[in-house]
Scaffold this motif. Structure first.
Motif, mmCIF file in Angstrom:
data_model
loop_
_atom_site.group_PDB
_atom_site.id
_atom_site.type_symbol
_atom_site.label_atom_id
_atom_site.label_comp_id
_atom_site.label_asym_id
_atom_site.label_seq_id
_atom_site.Cartn_x
_atom_site.Cartn_y
_atom_site.Cartn_z
ATOM 1 N N TYR A 1 0.840 -1.374 0.021
ATOM 2 C CA TYR A 1 -0.098 0.042 0.024
ATOM 3 C C TYR A 1 0.834 1.382 0.165
ATOM 4 N N PHE A 2 0.549 2.134 -0.985
ATOM 5 C CA PHE A 2 1.240 3.522 -0.718
ATOM 6 C C PHE A 2 0.117 4.533 -0.856
ATOM 7 N N LEU A 3 0.591 5.727 -0.194
ATOM 8 C CA LEU A 3 -0.076 6.782 -0.300
ATOM 9 C C LEU A 3 0.638 8.075 -0.542
ATOM 10 N N ILE A 4 0.213 8.880 -1.548
ATOM 11 C CA ILE A 4 1.043 10.253 -1.814
ATOM 12 C C ILE A 4 -0.120 11.244 -1.622
ATOM 13 N N ALA A 5 0.578 12.376 -0.921
ATOM 14 C CA ALA A 5 -0.442 13.462 -0.464
ATOM 15 C C ALA A 5 0.264 14.885 -0.763
ATOM 16 N N LYS A 6 -0.251 15.837 -1.114
ATOM 17 C CA LYS A 6 0.116 17.367 -1.435
ATOM 18 C C LYS A 6 -0.738 18.225 -1.154
ATOM 19 N N LEU A 7 -0.469 19.373 -0.645
ATOM 20 C CA LEU A 7 -1.092 20.431 -0.118
ATOM 21 C C LEU A 7 -2.091 20.941 -1.691
ATOM 22 N N GLN A 8 -3.392 21.233 -1.128
ATOM 23 C CA GLN A 8 -4.400 21.480 -2.589
ATOM 24 C C GLN A 8 -3.937 22.411 -3.317
ATOM 25 N N ASN A 9 -2.993 23.606 -2.853
ATOM 26 C CA ASN A 9 -2.677 24.492 -3.647
ATOM 27 C C ASN A 9 -1.582 24.205 -4.799
ATOM 28 N N GLU A 10 -1.442 23.004 -4.798
ATOM 29 C CA GLU A 10 -0.376 22.293 -5.856
ATOM 30 C C GLU A 10 -1.225 21.282 -6.199
ATOM 31 N N PRO A 11 -1.576 20.974 -7.454
ATOM 32 C CA PRO A 11 -2.711 20.070 -7.849
ATOM 33 C C PRO A 11 -1.570 18.751 -8.530
ATOM 34 N N PHE A 12 -1.962 17.669 -8.400
ATOM 35 C CA PHE A 12 -1.412 16.644 -9.017
ATOM 36 C C PHE A 12 -1.331 16.779 -10.575
ATOM 37 N N SER A 13 -0.425 16.030 -11.322
ATOM 38 C CA SER A 13 -0.264 16.027 -12.689
ATOM 39 C C SER A 13 -1.136 14.929 -13.325
ATOM 40 N N PHE A 14 -2.141 14.263 -12.462
ATOM 41 C CA PHE A 14 -3.024 13.339 -12.940
ATOM 42 C C PHE A 14 -4.166 13.519 -12.194
ATOM 43 N N GLN A 15 -5.352 12.928 -12.651
ATOM 44 C CA GLN A 15 -6.712 12.999 -12.107
ATOM 45 C C GLN A 15 -6.800 12.152 -10.927
ATOM 46 N N THR A 16 -6.725 12.548 -9.852
ATOM 47 C CA THR A 16 -6.897 11.792 -8.409
ATOM 48 C C THR A 16 -8.406 10.975 -8.488
ATOM 49 N N THR A 17 -8.402 9.876 -7.759
ATOM 50 C CA THR A 17 -9.815 9.220 -7.428
ATOM 51 C C THR A 17 -9.456 8.566 -6.221
ATOM 52 N N SER A 18 -10.899 8.533 -5.884
ATOM 53 C CA SER A 18 -11.104 7.729 -4.244
ATOM 54 C C SER A 18 -10.818 6.352 -4.355
ATOM 55 N N GLN A 19 -10.781 5.794 -5.626
ATOM 56 C CA GLN A 19 -10.346 4.274 -5.759
ATOM 57 C C GLN A 19 -8.807 4.272 -5.699
ATOM 58 N N ILE A 20 -8.425 3.083 -5.133
ATOM 59 C CA ILE A 20 -7.144 2.782 -4.877
ATOM 60 C C ILE A 20 -6.581 2.218 -6.153
ATOM 61 N N LEU A 21 -5.448 2.874 -6.656
ATOM 62 C CA LEU A 21 -5.102 2.218 -8.092
ATOM 63 C C LEU A 21 -4.236 1.194 -7.852
ATOM 64 N N ASP A 22 -3.958 0.211 -8.663
ATOM 65 C CA ASP A 22 -3.415 -0.858 -8.989
ATOM 66 C C ASP A 22 -2.340 -0.584 -9.992
ATOM 67 N N GLU A 23 -1.933 0.346 -10.312
ATOM 68 C CA GLU A 23 -1.132 0.805 -11.335
ATOM 69 C C GLU A 23 -0.759 2.078 -11.418
ATOM 70 N N PHE A 24 0.449 2.455 -12.073
ATOM 71 C CA PHE A 24 0.615 3.944 -11.988
ATOM 72 C C PHE A 24 -0.187 4.830 -13.114
ATOM 73 N N PRO A 25 -0.347 6.095 -12.907
ATOM 74 C CA PRO A 25 -1.404 6.814 -13.536
ATOM 75 C C PRO A 25 -0.899 6.596 -15.064
ATOM 76 N N SER A 26 -1.733 6.406 -16.014
ATOM 77 C CA SER A 26 -1.481 6.234 -17.599
ATOM 78 C C SER A 26 -0.915 7.224 -17.929
ATOM 79 N N SER A 27 -0.757 8.292 -17.593
ATOM 80 C CA SER A 27 -0.378 9.663 -18.270
ATOM 81 C C SER A 27 1.063 9.782 -17.679
#
Length: 396
Positions: free
Chosen positions: A164-190
């Protein structure tokens, strides 16, 4: 060019997170590493002699001391025992979860909220009360986050280690991919991942590798899954054997030989006769040309059952020819047959290679082989951390 990040490494162990930070190429300085394990701390100091190492409990660190560090990122791998599937699953009532709860209590009270967090733990954490407390705290502090269940096989590494991994960042700096409430079982496709990813859609197609690692035999293979005359040696089901065959035929995963040491004294690592006779039917046996191995645990090299794969070094001997006659042999002949396979444990350096530790990572001379296995079994995969740090720091 971004200023170097000030990084706090909690539960630092032998420094897997530190190695992942270095591999990512993100400018960063570990301003404090914290762990209570004396042996792990010796290894950490051996590899990172200039990093401030605090050999104390996390609960013993005051808010004032943490504020003085003025850190931008937290890397942490809390104790897994409260959440492991084969343990008591005490969750937050387990005394070993106390330090993690202390972190969650103190995070909202820091003068400077760290911009980034990366957490690693075992599969099982995702359904724990501790995870619920973590998510609640992150939301309270203004973080966006993404959860993952990933195995190194997704990077082309022939070792199953679902975590299990979790990455988190403050909301003023968005992620480079669309986050989801689902637990991903692969790296983001982008996202482009490395260093061992082949660049193909291996991580993205069909059943993900993490899912395969999670479920040893999650569904029937059907009546035509295996030829009628396939020998199911050992205590394996047809589904388990089919899964191993699929992994060994996946050319996007490296062969184990790419991670093996050369010119070692193999006899030092051969399985002893008693282990061969007692555990022959439950060994997970791989060859240098295999593209798979099971998760190595802290008991590897000391215990046999369920602690990791063993390597068949006599590659000219057919394993089926050995196992199919075992039942009819005397103990002496049985041992002779099994010994012909020349099965050995992986060396600590080989396990470190599979975990992604750099070639210059080492152990102090006084660290015993048993201690090395134990420390590596408690550690994590450096390449996974490196990629997740890279994803965490990327933005639109």
């Amino acid at each position: 060019m971004m200023a170097p990040l000030r990084v706090l490494e909690l539960y630092s162990g032998i420094g897997g997170m530190h190695c992942g930070l270095n591999e990512s190429g993100i400018p960063g300085e570990v301003v404090a590493a914290v762990d209570v394990n004396t042996t792990a701390n010796e290894v950490y100091k051996f590899n990172f002699p200039t990093t401030p190492l605090w050999p104390k409990s996390i609960e013993g660190i005051t808010l004032k001391e943490l504020d003085a560090l003025c850190f931008d990122m937290i890397l942490m791998s809390p104790p897994c025992q409260p959440f492991t599937r084969i343990g008591l699953q005490g969750d937050i009532s387990d005394p070993r979860a106390k330090s993690f709860l202390y972190i969650l209590d103190i995070l909202p009270r820091l003068q400077k909220t760290p911009s980034y967090i990366l957490l690693e733990n075992v599969k099982g954490f995702e359904s724990s009360e501790a995870r619920e407390a973590l998510i609640s705290t992150l939301q309270k502090c203004g973080y966006t986050y993404q959860e993952f269940l990933l195995s190194p096989t997704c990077l082309g590494i022939p070792n199953s280690r679902l975590r299990y991994f979790l990455i988190a960042k403050l909301q003023n700096e968005p992620f480079s991919f669309q986050t989801t409430s689902q637990i991903l079982d692969e790296f983001p496709s982008s996202i482009s991942v490395g260093p061992d990813c082949t660049g193909t859609d291996y991580c993205l197609g069909g059943d993900s590798q993490a899912t395969m690692d999670q479920n040893l035999s999650s569904h029937p293979c059907g009546t035509n899954a295996l030829p009628d005359k396939t020998l199911l040696y050992k205590l394996e089901t047809a589904e388990e054997l089919k899964r191993k065959q699929i992994q060994n035929n996946d050319s996007s995963v490296h062969m184990l030989k790419d991670f093996l040491e050369e010119n070692i004294e193999m006899s030092d690592y051969f399985l002893p006769p008693k282990s061969l006779l007692r555990y022959a039917l439950i060994l997970d046996i791989v060859k240098p040309t295999s593209r798979r191995s099971t998760c190595f645990t802290k008991g590897y090299g000391h215990y046999v059952e369920g602690t990791g794969s063993v390597l068949q070094t006599a590659t000219d001997v057919e394993i089926d020819s050995v196992y199919k006659t075992l039942d009819s042999l005397t103990e002496e002949k049985k041992l002779e047959k099994l010994s012909s396979l020349k099965m050995r444990y992986f060396t600590p350096r080989e396990i470190a290679n599979l975990h992604g530790f750099p070639a210059d990572f080492g152990f102090p001379g006084k660290t015993s082989i048993k201690q090395q296995y134990r420390l590596l079994g408690n550690s994590l995969n450096v390449h996974m951390v490196s990629n997740l740090i890279t994803i965490l720091l990327q933005s639109h």
